[in-house]
Motif scaffolding. Structure first.
Motif, PDB file in Angstrom:
ATOM      1  N   ALA A 541      15.125  -9.263 -11.624  1.00  0.00           N
ATOM      2  CA  ALA A 541      14.315  -9.855 -10.559  1.00  0.00           C
ATOM      3  C   ALA A 541      15.090 -10.161  -9.281  1.00  0.00           C
ATOM      4  O   ALA A 541      14.514 -10.149  -8.194  1.00  0.00           O
ATOM      5  N   ALA A 542      16.379 -10.421  -9.414  1.00  0.00           N
ATOM      6  CA  ALA A 542      17.114 -10.855  -8.235  1.00  0.00           C
ATOM      7  C   ALA A 542      17.341  -9.714  -7.240  1.00  0.00           C
ATOM      8  O   ALA A 542      17.423  -9.937  -6.032  1.00  0.00           O
ATOM      9  N   ALA A 543      17.420  -8.466  -7.729  1.00  0.00           N
ATOM     10  CA  ALA A 543      17.711  -7.337  -6.832  1.00  0.00           C
ATOM     11  C   ALA A 543      16.509  -7.044  -5.938  1.00  0.00           C
ATOM     12  O   ALA A 543      15.372  -7.357  -6.296  1.00  0.00           O
ATOM     13  N   PRO A 544      16.752  -6.436  -4.766  1.00  0.00           N
ATOM     14  CA  PRO A 544      15.620  -6.121  -3.880  1.00  0.00           C
ATOM     15  C   PRO A 544      14.703  -5.062  -4.490  1.00  0.00           C
ATOM     16  O   PRO A 544      15.084  -4.348  -5.416  1.00  0.00           O
ATOM     17  N   ALA A 545      13.496  -4.974  -3.934  1.00  0.00           N
ATOM     18  CA  ALA A 545      12.539  -3.961  -4.402  1.00  0.00           C
ATOM     19  C   ALA A 545      12.563  -2.805  -3.409  1.00  0.00           C
ATOM     20  O   ALA A 545      12.109  -2.952  -2.276  1.00  0.00           O
ATOM     21  N   VAL A 546      13.120  -1.678  -3.853  1.00  0.00           N
ATOM     22  CA  VAL A 546      13.223  -0.500  -2.990  1.00  0.00           C
ATOM     23  C   VAL A 546      12.590   0.667  -3.738  1.00  0.00           C
ATOM     24  O   VAL A 546      12.863   0.869  -4.929  1.00  0.00           O
ATOM     25  N   THR A 547      11.732   1.410  -3.062  1.00  0.00           N
ATOM     26  CA  THR A 547      11.063   2.529  -3.747  1.00  0.00           C
ATOM     27  C   THR A 547      12.088   3.613  -4.113  1.00  0.00           C
ATOM     28  O   THR A 547      13.203   3.633  -3.560  1.00  0.00           O
ATOM     29  N   ALA A 548      11.659   4.521  -4.994  1.00  0.00           N
ATOM     30  CA  ALA A 548      12.571   5.559  -5.464  1.00  0.00           C
ATOM     31  C   ALA A 548      13.102   6.392  -4.297  1.00  0.00           C
ATOM     32  O   ALA A 548      14.228   6.890  -4.330  1.00  0.00           O
ATOM     33  N   ASP A 549      12.288   6.510  -3.223  1.00  0.00           N
ATOM     34  CA  ASP A 549      12.742   7.296  -2.077  1.00  0.00           C
ATOM     35  C   ASP A 549      13.300   6.410  -0.962  1.00  0.00           C
ATOM     36  O   ASP A 549      13.397   6.818   0.192  1.00  0.00           O
ATOM     37  N   LEU A 800      -0.723  -0.325  -2.355  1.00  0.00           N
ATOM     38  CA  LEU A 800      -0.287  -1.097  -1.193  1.00  0.00           C
ATOM     39  C   LEU A 800       0.980  -0.484  -0.586  1.00  0.00           C
ATOM     40  O   LEU A 800       1.167  -0.505   0.635  1.00  0.00           O
ATOM     41  N   VAL A 801       1.815   0.107  -1.437  1.00  0.00           N
ATOM     42  CA  VAL A 801       2.981   0.841  -0.911  1.00  0.00           C
ATOM     43  C   VAL A 801       2.460   2.027  -0.101  1.00  0.00           C
ATOM     44  O   VAL A 801       2.940   2.308   1.000  1.00  0.00           O
ATOM     45  N   GLY A 802       1.431   2.698  -0.633  1.00  0.00           N
ATOM     46  CA  GLY A 802       0.842   3.837   0.077  1.00  0.00           C
ATOM     47  C   GLY A 802       0.209   3.429   1.402  1.00  0.00           C
ATOM     48  O   GLY A 802       0.163   4.202   2.346  1.00  0.00           O
ATOM     49  N   LEU A 803      -0.263   2.197   1.479  1.00  0.00           N
ATOM     50  CA  LEU A 803      -0.871   1.716   2.737  1.00  0.00           C
ATOM     51  C   LEU A 803       0.194   1.176   3.697  1.00  0.00           C
ATOM     52  O   LEU A 803      -0.127   0.645   4.761  1.00  0.00           O
ATOM     53  N   GLU A 804       1.452   1.262   3.288  1.00  0.00           N
ATOM     54  CA  GLU A 804       2.609   0.927   4.136  1.00  0.00           C
ATOM     55  C   GLU A 804       2.763  -0.555   4.463  1.00  0.00           C
ATOM     56  O   GLU A 804       3.213  -0.922   5.546  1.00  0.00           O
ATOM     57  N   LEU A 805       2.363  -1.397   3.532  1.00  0.00           N
ATOM     58  CA  LEU A 805       2.604  -2.831   3.731  1.00  0.00           C
ATOM     59  C   LEU A 805       4.115  -3.089   3.733  1.00  0.00           C
ATOM     60  O   LEU A 805       4.845  -2.465   2.963  1.00  0.00           O
ATOM     61  N   ASP A 806       4.561  -3.991   4.590  1.00  0.00           N
ATOM     62  CA  ASP A 806       6.003  -4.290   4.654  1.00  0.00           C
ATOM     63  C   ASP A 806       6.403  -5.362   3.646  1.00  0.00           C
ATOM     64  O   ASP A 806       7.530  -5.386   3.171  1.00  0.00           O
ATOM     65  N   GLU A 807       5.474  -6.294   3.397  1.00  0.00           N
ATOM     66  CA  GLU A 807       5.795  -7.422   2.511  1.00  0.00           C
ATOM     67  C   GLU A 807       4.603  -7.698   1.609  1.00  0.00           C
ATOM     68  O   GLU A 807       3.454  -7.542   2.024  1.00  0.00           O
ATOM     69  N   CYS A 825       7.948   3.475  -7.463  1.00  0.00           N
ATOM     70  CA  CYS A 825       7.035   4.164  -6.537  1.00  0.00           C
ATOM     71  C   CYS A 825       7.754   5.232  -5.708  1.00  0.00           C
ATOM     72  O   CYS A 825       8.931   5.097  -5.362  1.00  0.00           O
ATOM     73  N   ASP A 826       6.987   6.245  -5.354  1.00  0.00           N
ATOM     74  CA  ASP A 826       7.443   7.222  -4.358  1.00  0.00           C
ATOM     75  C   ASP A 826       6.439   7.131  -3.209  1.00  0.00           C
ATOM     76  O   ASP A 826       5.224   7.209  -3.432  1.00  0.00           O
ATOM     77  N   THR A 827       6.909   6.931  -1.993  1.00  0.00           N
ATOM     78  CA  THR A 827       5.983   6.616  -0.888  1.00  0.00           C
ATOM     79  C   THR A 827       4.981   7.746  -0.627  1.00  0.00           C
ATOM     80  O   THR A 827       3.811   7.489  -0.346  1.00  0.00           O
ATOM     81  N   GLY A 828       5.446   8.994  -0.746  1.00  0.00           N
ATOM     82  CA  GLY A 828       4.535  10.127  -0.499  1.00  0.00           C
ATOM     83  C   GLY A 828       3.401  10.137  -1.520  1.00  0.00           C
ATOM     84  O   GLY A 828       2.212  10.238  -1.151  1.00  0.00           O
ATOM     85  N   THR A 829       3.745   9.969  -2.800  1.00  0.00           N
ATOM     86  CA  THR A 829       2.722   9.978  -3.844  1.00  0.00           C
ATOM     87  C   THR A 829       1.764   8.810  -3.641  1.00  0.00           C
ATOM     88  O   THR A 829       0.543   8.935  -3.818  1.00  0.00           O
TER      89      THR A 829
END
Ligand code: PEP
Ligand code: MG
Length: 854
Positions: A541-549, A800-807, A825-829
């Protein structure tokens, strides 16, 4: 302030009474005398025109109480009412109180700002002290015609002492007799009539206008009772009672008997036959369905939570009785508002029958034999409001406790419930939490924020409530504590006993009572898997959340107190995306001051150890009424479309300025941002920012340190989405409140279970609004967040990742899982998924898509 008119045959007598009253109130109460007639030779008499003029003279908008001496005074007063415009006449109450004592009592209470009902009631009970002083030998007051509906008579008197009047003798048709609900219906049915109505059972006589008194008679089905009425509309009042009795006093007619009728002691609470039938099903071990309020599974022993009612920890005596009466009345008003709101929500969520209990509690609250007795204790014995209230409720509860009939004794619990509610509002101290011997599933009618604050999350392994829904405060708090919960199970829950085994799935809303071994084993296996998954997610949980891409999505926490902030940090929150400050304003009778707010903001920000904290300014109204801040909640026909959120704060400048000053001062010590709720258009944002500047200027002038505050807004109103490009010019960030946005986009009340499928934030109509907001925000170069419940829904996160929310901001326990989902997540998918979702026709179709269907 309530005005008072004295109608008397003698102008001289009237003048004397005026002098006496003015001396007692230092002339603070509008008082007029209509005394004598305009005939120098025969000045004794009463004149309707004089009465009318006197009423107009003292009418200030809060109503007028008219006290009279004898005979024609009543007729003149009644004629005056006919002469007045209906809107004025409707605010006039004719009192049967004794003239001298009644006038003094009424004037003193009116001078405290009490409302017309309370003043009338005070006048009516004015002889009580004299009677008490003269001892038991004095006869009870004769039952004079009462010209106002609150004319509850004093307690039981021998029926031989009652005056003659209209009578109605009947056999009580409903099997369970005149228990609390029929009693409440009798009181309500008599409401429109002025007659003084009493209920006679054997040699006991009580006011038929008091729920409490009727219930203490413990009248059973099949017994013969007499209603006795005195006054102009006595016959009509009795006809209303007759009609009610013909309808079984509102209880369901008896089903054909299957065997022995249960004794009253075995009868279901409130005599509700439907509840009894449901209870039988509950114990059968089948599945019940409520609202999925907080995810997770659990199995454990049931413990009912009923707020305790303990002696208040305050000095029993007070210096200033008038202030104490005002405090008591404020708490009664606040309790009434809470009950109205609970009733409204329950009607919407579960139906009118389920909500009746709150109406009954309100009648207990308004019962003159309770509130009036507490006021009397304060005035006569100089008791503090808390002590007087506690004693009166304890006495009333004890009366019920002594009754032999089991179901009547249930009223003790209602009495204590109402008593505890008012005591909590008076003392500002939350109820004492349940005493749990070990991990337990807590059952409750409803849990308010103060009740939730008393829970020990290490012992409460699950929560099931009769009322409430997925977005009620109890549900939100359960989610933030990570406790599986199901809300709004309805009356079926009443059939569950202490120690029964309850299994629940807070993700689906399923509840099993005493489940069969196979069902229990299956739920336990799923619970173990859920707990293991939670542990695993917590580890990362402590690490940031970054998508696979490689795109970072900031995951923040929604909090309602500094305690939540600590829990959020443990769950890996990168900051606070929504601090709901209204929790600081609930469960009390006056708003928190600047220093108290400063402490709350600084403590929460400190718990986040330098991470950003977004504080939302006071968002009340709609589903979050705060009774002491008048102007909404009770007065608005449609509070969700009324003076909510920023609209309310802009109307209440001093209140808003206090919060803005506290926030600016807190920002001197910690990185804070502020956001305004319910903004609909740029004018509101400009006005709020201007007040923030003004608050800053006042701090500058006082040499008070303060810091920078980025200003953002919540996007919750469709108008704000339409004007998002304009709003983005003046806002540092957007945060989308999908709970409200969904209800306003879909025109579907977020608390109404029957339109829950519509007010679903996954609806494509709402998702398109989210897309448009993100586009407008990004075009202006500002970040866009979601802080509504949608943001913490793991199923929805790829969308929501697909809708490009920042937070995304969510309750603390949801964070570890949310971060895991983002990492997968992959942003394109996700962008493709979002496009497909927005092309679907409804929320159910979107949910199927997210669950892997098409
Ligand atoms: C919302 O409306 O989504 C929101 C976060 O605000 P609240 O639920 O407190 O109204
Ligand atoms: Mg909202």
């Amino acid at each position: 302030m309530v005005g008072i008119v004295v109608v008397t045959h003698s102008a001289v007598l009237g003048q004397g009474l005026r002098e006496l009253a003015e001396q007692m109130t230092q002339g603070r109460v509008p008082l007029a005398v209509a005394g004598g007639i305009d005939d120098p030779d025969h000045p004794i008499g009463t004149d309707p025109v004089r009465v009318m003029t006197a009423i107009e003279e003292v009418q200030q908008g809060d109503g007028v109480l008219v006290l009279m001496d004898l005979g024609s005074a009543l007729m003149s007063a009644e004629t005056a009412l006919d002469l007045l415009p209906p809107e004025v006449a409707s605010q006039v109450r004719l009192s049967a109180a004794p003239l001298v004592e009644g006038l003094m009592a009424a004037a003193v209470l009116a001078s405290t700002g009490a409302d017309l009902g309370a003043v009338a009631e005070e006048a009516q009970s004015a002889l009580a002290a004299k009677r008490e002083l003269l001892g038991a030998a004095a006869p009870a007051a004769p039952a004079m015609p009462s010209a106002h509906p609150e004319g509850a008579r004093d307690s039981t008197v021998p029926s031989s002492a009652m005056p003659a009047g209209e009578e109605l003798t009947l056999v009580v048709p409903n099997r369970l007799g005149l228990h609390a609900r029929p009693a409440a219906r009798i009181v309500t049915a008599l409401g429109p009539f002025a007659a003084d109505v009493q209920l006679v059972r054997g040699d006991r006589v009580v006011s038929a206008r008091s729920v409490n008194r009727i219930a203490t008679l413990a009248v059973r089905g099949g017994e013969t009772v007499t209603f006795r009425a005195v006054g102009g509309d006595a016959a009509l009042a009795l006809r209303a009672i007759e009609a009610l009795a013909a309808a079984h006093f509102g209880d369901a007619p008896e089903a054909p008997s299957k065997g022995e009728a249960p004794s009253p002691a075995e009868a279901p609470k409130d005599g509700d036959m439907a509840e009894a039938a449901v209870s039988a099903d509950v114990q059968g071990g089948g599945v019940l369905r409520g609202a999925a309020a907080s995810p997770g599974l659990t199995v454990g022993n049931a413990v009912w939570y009923r707020p305790a009612f303990d002696a208040p920890d305050v000095a029993p005596l007070a210096d200033d009785p008038a202030t104490e009466v005002t405090r008591l009345d404020a708490a009664l008003g606040a309790a009434r508002t809470e009950l109205v709101e609970l009733e409204r929500r329950t009607v919407a969520a579960a139906g009118r029958k389920e909500a009746e209990i709150f109406a009954m509690h309100r009648l207990l609250l308004d019962d003159v034999t309770i509130a009036g007795a507490a006021r009397q204790r304060i005035m006569d014995r100089r008791e503090a409001a808390e002590s007087a209230w506690y004693e009166v409720i304890s006495d009333a509860a004890a009366t019920f406790r002594q009754l032999p009939e089991g179901y009547m004794r249930e009223r003790e619990a209602d009495m204590v419930d109402v008593g505890a509610r008012v005591l909590r509002l008076l003392t500002g101290v939350a109820a004492v939490g349940p005493r749990l011997g070990g991990p337990s599933v807590l059952l409750a009618t409803d849990l308010g924020p103060s009740d939730m604050a008393t829970l020990d999350p290490s012992l409460v392994i699950g929560i099931v409530t009769v009322q409430g829904g997925a977005t009620s405060h109890a549900a939100i708090l359960a989610r933030s504590l990570g406790i599986p919960a199901v809300a709004g199970l309805g009356p079926a829950l009443q059939g569950v006993g202490e120690g029964d085994i309850v299994a629940l799935d807070g993700g689906t809303g399923d509840v099993w009572v005493n489940p069969a071994p196979g069902v229990r084993a299956a739920v336990e296996a799923r619970r173990d898997a859920w707990l293991a998954g939670r542990e695993a997610a917590l580890a990362g949980a402590a690490a940031p959340a970054v998508t696979a891409d490689g795109r970072a999505v900031h995951i923040l926490a929604n909090i309602g107190s500094s305690a939540d902030a600590g829990a959020a940090l443990k769950n890996g929150a990168e900051g606070v995306g929504l601090f709901r400050t209204e929790f600081l304003f609930l469960d009390r009778t006056s708003p928190p001051g600047e220093e108290e707010q400063l402490t709350a903001y600084v403590t929460a920000a400190a718990a986040m150890q330098g991470r950003p904290v977004v504080v939302r300014t006071l968002d009340i109204g709609g589903d979050k009424p705060v009774s002491y801040l008048e102007g909404f909640a009770t007065g608005e026909d449609n509070p969700f479309l009324g003076l909510r959120g920023i609209r309310f704060c802009l109307e209440r400048k001093p209140l808003f300025m206090t919060q803005l000053r506290a926030l600016l001062r807190a920002a001197a010590v910690h990185p804070l941002k502020v956001m305004f709720p319910m903004v609909a258009h740029p004018g509101e944002l400009a006005a709020a920012k201007a007040l923030l500047d003004e608050a800053r200027a006042t701090l500058d002038a006082e040499g008070m340190p303060h810091g920078q505050l980025d200003v953002g807004i919540m996007i919750e109103v469709p108008a704000a989405v339409a004007l998002a490009d304009q709003l983005a010019r003046d806002a540092a960030f957007f945060s989308i409140g999908t709970n409200d946005l969904a209800q306003y986009v879909m025109a579907a009340d977020r608390g109404n279970a029957s339109v829950a499928a519509l007010s679903d934030a996954l609806h494509p109509a709402v998702l398109r609004m989210v897309r448009d907001t993100v586009r407008a925000g990004h075009a202006a170069g500002i970040p866009v967040a979601i802080c509504g419940e949608l943001g913490g829904n793991p199923e929805a996160i790829p969308l929501l990742v697909g809708l490009e929310l920042d937070e995304l901001s969510m309750n603390g326990p949801a964070i570890p899982r949310a971060k895991e989902v983002v990492r997968g997540c992959d942003t394109g998918t996700c962008a493709v998924l979002a496009d497909r979702a927005m092309a679907l026709p409804d929320a159910a179709a979107v949910r199927r898509l997210l669950q892997g269907g098409s």
